[in-house]
Design a protein around this motif. Structure first.
Motif, PDB file in Angstrom:
ATOM      1  N   UNK B  52       9.595 -10.927  16.166  1.00  0.00           N
ATOM      2  CA  UNK B  52      11.056 -10.502  16.567  1.00  0.00           C
ATOM      3  C   UNK B  52      10.864  -9.196  17.142  1.00  0.00           C
ATOM      4  N   UNK B  53      12.172  -9.001  17.789  1.00  0.00           N
ATOM      5  CA  UNK B  53      12.417  -7.518  18.011  1.00  0.00           C
ATOM      6  C   UNK B  53      13.322  -6.838  17.479  1.00  0.00           C
ATOM      7  N   UNK B  54      13.511  -5.376  17.446  1.00  0.00           N
ATOM      8  CA  UNK B  54      14.539  -4.805  16.948  1.00  0.00           C
ATOM      9  C   UNK B  54      15.967  -4.878  17.488  1.00  0.00           C
ATOM     10  N   UNK B  55      16.259  -4.972  18.499  1.00  0.00           N
ATOM     11  CA  UNK B  55      17.663  -5.521  18.974  1.00  0.00           C
ATOM     12  C   UNK B  55      18.040  -6.979  18.748  1.00  0.00           C
ATOM     13  N   UNK B  56      17.024  -7.811  18.371  1.00  0.00           N
ATOM     14  CA  UNK B  56      17.325  -9.148  18.303  1.00  0.00           C
ATOM     15  C   UNK B  56      16.899  -9.769  17.008  1.00  0.00           C
ATOM     16  N   UNK B 113       7.923  -7.345   8.496  1.00  0.00           N
ATOM     17  CA  UNK B 113       7.752  -6.027   9.694  1.00  0.00           C
ATOM     18  C   UNK B 113       6.848  -6.002  10.301  1.00  0.00           C
ATOM     19  N   UNK B 114       5.689  -6.712   9.931  1.00  0.00           N
ATOM     20  CA  UNK B 114       4.413  -7.050  10.791  1.00  0.00           C
ATOM     21  C   UNK B 114       4.803  -7.832  12.027  1.00  0.00           C
ATOM     22  N   UNK B 115       5.595  -8.560  11.938  1.00  0.00           N
ATOM     23  CA  UNK B 115       5.955  -9.442  13.006  1.00  0.00           C
ATOM     24  C   UNK B 115       6.927  -8.978  14.284  1.00  0.00           C
ATOM     25  N   UNK B 116       7.279  -7.703  14.164  1.00  0.00           N
ATOM     26  CA  UNK B 116       7.752  -6.919  14.924  1.00  0.00           C
ATOM     27  C   UNK B 116       6.977  -6.502  16.121  1.00  0.00           C
ATOM     28  N   UNK B 117       7.555  -6.765  17.401  1.00  0.00           N
ATOM     29  CA  UNK B 117       6.840  -6.625  18.549  1.00  0.00           C
ATOM     30  C   UNK B 117       6.544  -5.057  18.808  1.00  0.00           C
ATOM     31  N   UNK B 119       6.173  -2.556  16.687  1.00  0.00           N
ATOM     32  CA  UNK B 119       5.104  -2.045  15.857  1.00  0.00           C
ATOM     33  C   UNK B 119       3.640  -2.702  16.319  1.00  0.00           C
ATOM     34  N   UNK B 120       3.892  -4.003  16.624  1.00  0.00           N
ATOM     35  CA  UNK B 120       2.506  -4.601  17.124  1.00  0.00           C
ATOM     36  C   UNK B 120       1.789  -3.763  18.259  1.00  0.00           C
ATOM     37  N   UNK B 124       0.416  -1.574  14.869  1.00  0.00           N
ATOM     38  CA  UNK B 124       0.697  -1.972  13.719  1.00  0.00           C
ATOM     39  C   UNK B 124       1.159  -3.300  12.996  1.00  0.00           C
ATOM     40  N   UNK B 125      -0.044  -3.712  12.807  1.00  0.00           N
ATOM     41  CA  UNK B 125       0.142  -5.208  12.241  1.00  0.00           C
ATOM     42  C   UNK B 125       0.057  -5.223  11.124  1.00  0.00           C
ATOM     43  N   UNK B 126       0.466  -6.473  10.417  1.00  0.00           N
ATOM     44  CA  UNK B 126       0.467  -6.670   8.881  1.00  0.00           C
ATOM     45  C   UNK B 126      -0.490  -6.034   8.045  1.00  0.00           C
ATOM     46  N   UNK B 127      -1.758  -6.103   8.448  1.00  0.00           N
ATOM     47  CA  UNK B 127      -3.072  -5.411   7.670  1.00  0.00           C
ATOM     48  C   UNK B 127      -2.525  -4.107   7.580  1.00  0.00           C
ATOM     49  N   UNK B 128      -2.731  -3.416   8.654  1.00  0.00           N
ATOM     50  CA  UNK B 128      -2.591  -1.898   8.713  1.00  0.00           C
ATOM     51  C   UNK B 128      -1.083  -1.371   7.839  1.00  0.00           C
ATOM     52  N   UNK B 129       0.002  -1.955   8.092  1.00  0.00           N
ATOM     53  CA  UNK B 129       1.163  -1.722   7.703  1.00  0.00           C
ATOM     54  C   UNK B 129       1.026  -1.693   6.191  1.00  0.00           C
ATOM     55  N   UNK B 130       0.372  -2.862   5.567  1.00  0.00           N
ATOM     56  CA  UNK B 130       0.307  -3.018   4.087  1.00  0.00           C
ATOM     57  C   UNK B 130      -0.616  -1.864   3.632  1.00  0.00           C
TER      58      UNK B 130
END
Lengths: 114, 449
Positions: B52-56, B113-117, B119-120, B124-130
């Motif tokens: 997903x994206x921040x505005x959508x 959160x890791x699904x955000x474009x 951040x990707x 910052x994908x899920x593993x690093x975010x976690x």
């Protein structure tokens, strides 16, 4: 090292005491050629001698807080307080030789780090 | 189970046993469900949140809405499995359940959160975010004891590795395994002896300390330092310092290795192999490999780390134990070198969960080979697809647990000499791992699909 440190592991010091030597010294029976009542008796005395040494090591270790359990043909003496090197040094100082026992040391994470 | 040396526990109370039971049990259950035509429960449970994206944000809300039932299934299933394990491992089940509930909720939040474009885009994908989230919280706030009881980094990663086995065809292990072992042996031996000689000859440290540092930097991170520390009867202090150094460098490499792989334009296969060669711990390495966002990186990482490196810790332990008794202790006057070192050392230090990894791989490989090609393809897509997603969740709990347990103030002060010796190993290991993965053996790693 002189820096203070925080231990990150717990430990288990295990002294293995074989009740019968490995390999079993059957050559005592056949040393004089064919087996005889006397050679079997010598074999029995040898085993009794070994058991006596094991018992003496157990007494020494019990004095240092080791707890015992039997596993197959050996006695396991465990301590979570005495470090392995100290345990070995202690047994040697009590007059035992290092081929009379075996020391195992296992560490585990104190808390679930990495 | 952390805290108690495994030898002191019966087999059914050991962490590895439960990782195998849960990983293989899940694989068998999903297989039965597939052939019985009842995959509904497991498919629903295999929650995957859309990008997903921040505005959508609508896309995120729709995805979360659709997954609500799946999240409940996922939570209930793993909560039940882990609580049975916790009960048998004599943990406080109430505390564990409360802690796991919080960990699970956080994992949902981090995965979303890791699904955000955006951040990707920042890597910052899920593993690093976690990992970062966990570290931030644990280093700012004192975590309650009940929550800490659910932070079972090793347990989650071992369960994930067994599930990984189910999705990694045994044929790939047979094809790439020997190459992984060769590469791992080259790097492990070079790094181990670099650290060992730097520690003992350059900095005058005790050889057992040098062996602990060498094992931590070359064989299998914290587990390596612990296994080798035990085998050579290093002091508690030495093992603690080695663990601290492994943690610090593992965390640094979780961030740096994926960035370097992408900056150098590496293909996912060689990148995973490099991470498997140069990352210091299984759990941290999975985070780095998963951060590449490509399944091939996870596969080659697993081949390198689990098949190439972890499996051989027992052999290293035997060698070091022998050296310790016959040379180091004798030199110290602690015995005359006649104490027996038995070959059982190899099995004693062998990481048992690896058996579950191989059994899972052999099971699914034989199964796919023995059914009609169409059925095999459907099994790979449906059943193994579900296992892959569930594996991803166990890794997310692993990454969060790493973060939450990496409390820098609780690490042991290392002193500059051990740090310098370990760092010399890092400086050799990382470029050597890159060269072997991306040049010498690159064809093998590119062929792992």
């Amino acid at each position: 090292m002189s820096e203070p440190y925080k231990p990150m592991v717990n430990h288990l010091t295990r002294i293995i005491l074989n009740l019968v030597e490995d390999p079993v010294p059957y050559d005592i029976i056949t040393r004089q050629g064919t087996p005889s009542p006397g050679s079997v008796r010598s074999f029995g005395e040898h085993l009794a001698g070994r058991a006596g040494r094991v018992a003496a090591m157990m007494e020494a270790l019990a004095a240092r807080g080791f707890v015992f359990k039997l596993e197959k043909n050996r006695v396991l003496a465990d301590s979570e307080t005495m470090e392995a090197q100290d345990a070995k040094r202690y047994l040697l100082s009590q007059g035992f030789a290092d081929n009379e026992f075996q020391v195992l040391l296992e560490y585990a994470r104190k808390w679930d780090v990495l | 189970m952390a805290g108690a040396p495994q030898s002191a526990l019966p087999w059914y109370e050991r962490e590895d046993t439960w990782a195998i039971i849960i990983g293989l049990g899940l694989t068998f259950l999903i297989t039965i469900a597939f052939f019985a035509g009842g995959m509904g429960f497991f498919k629903t449970m295999a929650v995957s949140i859309s990008s997903w994206e921040f505005g959508k944000m609508d896309k995120l809300w729709v995805s979360l809405g659709k997954s609500t039932t799946g999240m409940i299934y996922l939570f209930v299933f793993f909560m039940a499995a882990f609580c049975v394990a916790a009960k048998t491992m004599k943990l406080n089940v109430g505390n564990y359940a409360a802690g796991f509930t919080v960990l699970f909720i956080i994992s949902l939040f981090i995965t979303a959160l890791g699904g955000n474009g955006t951040l990707k885009w920042f890597q910052l994908e899920t593993p690093v975010l976690a990992l970062l989230f966990g570290m931030l919280v644990s280093n700012l706030v004192t975590l309650p004891g009940w929550f800490k009881s659910a932070l079972k980094t090793e347990f989650y990663v071992k369960t994930g590795i067994v599930l990984m086995g189910a999705t990694l065809p045994f044929t790939i292990i047979l094809q790439a395994g020997p190459m992984a072992m060769l590469q791992a042996t080259i790097v492990a031996a070079t790094t181990f002896f670099s650290i060992f000689f730097a520690a003992t000859k350059l900095f005058g440290l005790d050889p057992r300390f040098g062996a602990c540092l060498g094992a931590g930097g070359s064989i299998c991170g914290v587990s390596g330092a612990i296994a080798i520390g035990g085998a050579c009867r290093a002091e508690k202090e030495h093992v603690s310092v080695a663990i601290s150094l492994v943690i610090v460098w593992a965390v640094v490499m979780v961030v740096l290795l994926p960035i370097w792989c992408k900056a150098l334009g590496m293909d996912a296969g060689p990148a995973g192999a490099w991470i498997g060669t140069s990352e210091f711990a299984d759990a941290a390495g999975f985070a780095a490999a998963a951060n590449m966002g490509d399944e091939r990186a996870i596969k080659t990482f697993t081949l390198m780390k689990v098949v190439g490196r972890d499996m051989f810790v027992g052999i290293w332990a035997l060698m070091v134990a022998y050296l310790s008794v016959t040379v180091w202790e004798k030199k110290d006057g602690n015995g005359n070198g006649k104490e027996r070192v038995d070959i059982g050392e190899i099995w004693r230090r062998f990481p048992k969960f690896v058996i579950g990894f191989f059994v899972a791989s052999i099971f699914t490989t034989i199964l796919i080979a023995s059914v009609a090609p169409k059925v095999g393809a459907a099994y790979s897509k449906d059943a193994l697809g579900v296992i892959k997603t569930l594996r991803g969740w166990t890794f997310t709990w692993t990454f969060l647990s790493i973060g939450f347990t990496t409390r820098f103030r609780e690490l042991t002060a290392t002193g500059w000499k051990p740090f310098a010796a370990f760092t010399i190993g890092v400086l050799i290991n990382v470029p050597l791992g890159y060269w072997l993965s991306n040049h010498v053996f690159v064809d093998y790693w590119l062929n792992v699909k």
